[in-house]
Write a protein that holds these residues in place. Structure first.
Motif, PDB file in Angstrom:
ATOM      1  N   GLY A   1      42.109  47.650  53.152  1.00 19.46           N
ATOM      2  CA  GLY A   1      40.914  46.885  53.438  1.00 19.46           C
ATOM      3  C   GLY A   1      39.906  47.052  52.314  1.00 19.46           C
ATOM      4  O   GLY A   1      40.207  47.627  51.266  1.00 19.46           O
ATOM      5  N   ILE A   2      38.719  46.541  52.537  1.00 16.41           N
ATOM      6  CA  ILE A   2      37.660  46.659  51.532  1.00 16.41           C
ATOM      7  C   ILE A   2      37.056  48.057  51.642  1.00 16.41           C
ATOM      8  O   ILE A   2      36.558  48.431  52.714  1.00 16.41           O
TER       9      ILE A   2
ATOM     10  N   TRP B   1      34.151  39.787  55.109  1.00 18.85           N
ATOM     11  CA  TRP B   1      34.357  40.224  56.492  1.00 18.85           C
ATOM     12  C   TRP B   1      34.831  39.082  57.379  1.00 18.85           C
ATOM     13  O   TRP B   1      34.757  39.166  58.602  1.00 18.85           O
TER      14      TRP B   1
ATOM     15  N   PRO C   1      40.665  37.600  59.374  1.00 28.31           N
ATOM     16  CA  PRO C   1      41.841  37.350  58.524  1.00 28.31           C
ATOM     17  C   PRO C   1      42.534  36.043  58.885  1.00 28.31           C
ATOM     18  O   PRO C   1      42.820  35.773  60.051  1.00 28.31           O
TER      19      PRO C   1
END
Length: 285
Positions: A164-165, A202, A205
């Motif tokens: 993820g980020i 954000w 997905p």
């Protein structure tokens, strides 16, 4: 009134400039009753953005009303805790149903790019009576082409352990990594751009989207799929993004009985606007 911002372009009154119209201009002005077109953008951008959005499609406003929708968290639309393609689809339906948008009986043509194309597909399945046609520019409908090996590989990577980020990554750093990190030019990190990037970071997905192919196929709107050839793209970008997107474009064209247009480059509507605009004019009739 729609919950999102919509930029309206309508240049039909400018055709001819006050002089006697030519034969071709008469044909354009006779399209005064032409159905409008609603455009839904991808990540990092907004409807009227000249870098990644649909600014190059403005010439099409000489023949019909163009509606450039800013998804929630982008452009002039309100903030959102998390951008979501299902919510975007509801917003599309709301814009199509809103009398203030100028969409009359029979609905509008939808044009979606990337994640915006996924939202357009979902909206078309929910309210086919409001959709005259679907033009899908490099749609990110990966789950609809999960049978294709290159798409299956992508889905495996993102579902099973893709990082993820990391905490502390700013929108500017993320924008730089997503552009310069792949060998492309980074756009100016204006506050408007960085807000769009923050929303994209954000966003829900896209591989969670359930694409209603059977429903869309059942209502059978005219379908045009537009895809780049990607030969000029940076190698890493082409391998990890371009190949799956080309596979999705081919798969959707086949499954929905549409027409596939391939144009040079990897951002069709900004890099080859003349070809894309000509195709849209012909498609809309």
């Amino acid at each position: 009134m729609a919950a999102v911002h919509v930029t309206v372009w309508d240049d039909r009154d400018r055709v001819g400039g006050g002089r006697a119209p030519t034969a071709s201009e008469t044909q354009v002005t006779s399209a005064a009753a032409a159905a409008p077109a609603l455009f839904i953008h991808n990540i990092f951008t907004w409807g009227s953005d000249p870098t990644y959005g649909f600014a190059e499609q403005r010439p099409l406003a000489d023949g019909r009303r163009l509606l450039m929708m800013d998804r929630r968290g982008y452009g002039d639309s309100p903030d959102t805790a998390r951008s979501d393609f299902d919510v975007d689809a509801e917003d599309i339906v709301e814009v199509l149903s809103d009398r203030a948008s100028g969409v009359g009986l029979g609905g509008a043509h939808l044009v979606g790019h990337g994640n915006g194309a996924v939202a357009a597909l979902i909206a078309a399945a929910r309210r086919p009576d409001l959709v005259r046609s679907l033009a899908l520019i490099q749609p990110s409908a990966f789950t609809a082409a999960a049978h294709h090996p290159v798409v299956a590989d992508l889905l495996d990577r993102v579902r099973d352990g893709a990082p993820g980020i990391p905490d502390g990554v700013t929108p500017e750093r993320y924008l730089r990594a997503s552009t310069e990190g792949l060998g492309m030019a980074m756009p100016e990190p204006t506050s408007r751009r960085l807000r769009a990037v923050a929303t994209s970071m954000w966003e829900r997905p896209i591989w969670e989207a359930e694409i209603p192919l059977e429903v869309v196929r059942g209502v059978a709107p005219p379908i045009l799929v537009i895809c780049g050839t990607w030969e000029r793209a940076p190698a890493m970008y082409r391998e990890h993004v371009g190949l799956p997107l080309m596979a999705v474009a081919e798969s959707l064209t086949d499954s929905l009985g549409g027409r596939l247009l391939r144009v040079p480059g990897y951002y069709p509507h900004t890099q080859e606007p003349a070809a894309v605009n000509a195709a849209l004019r012909e498609f809309w009739g």
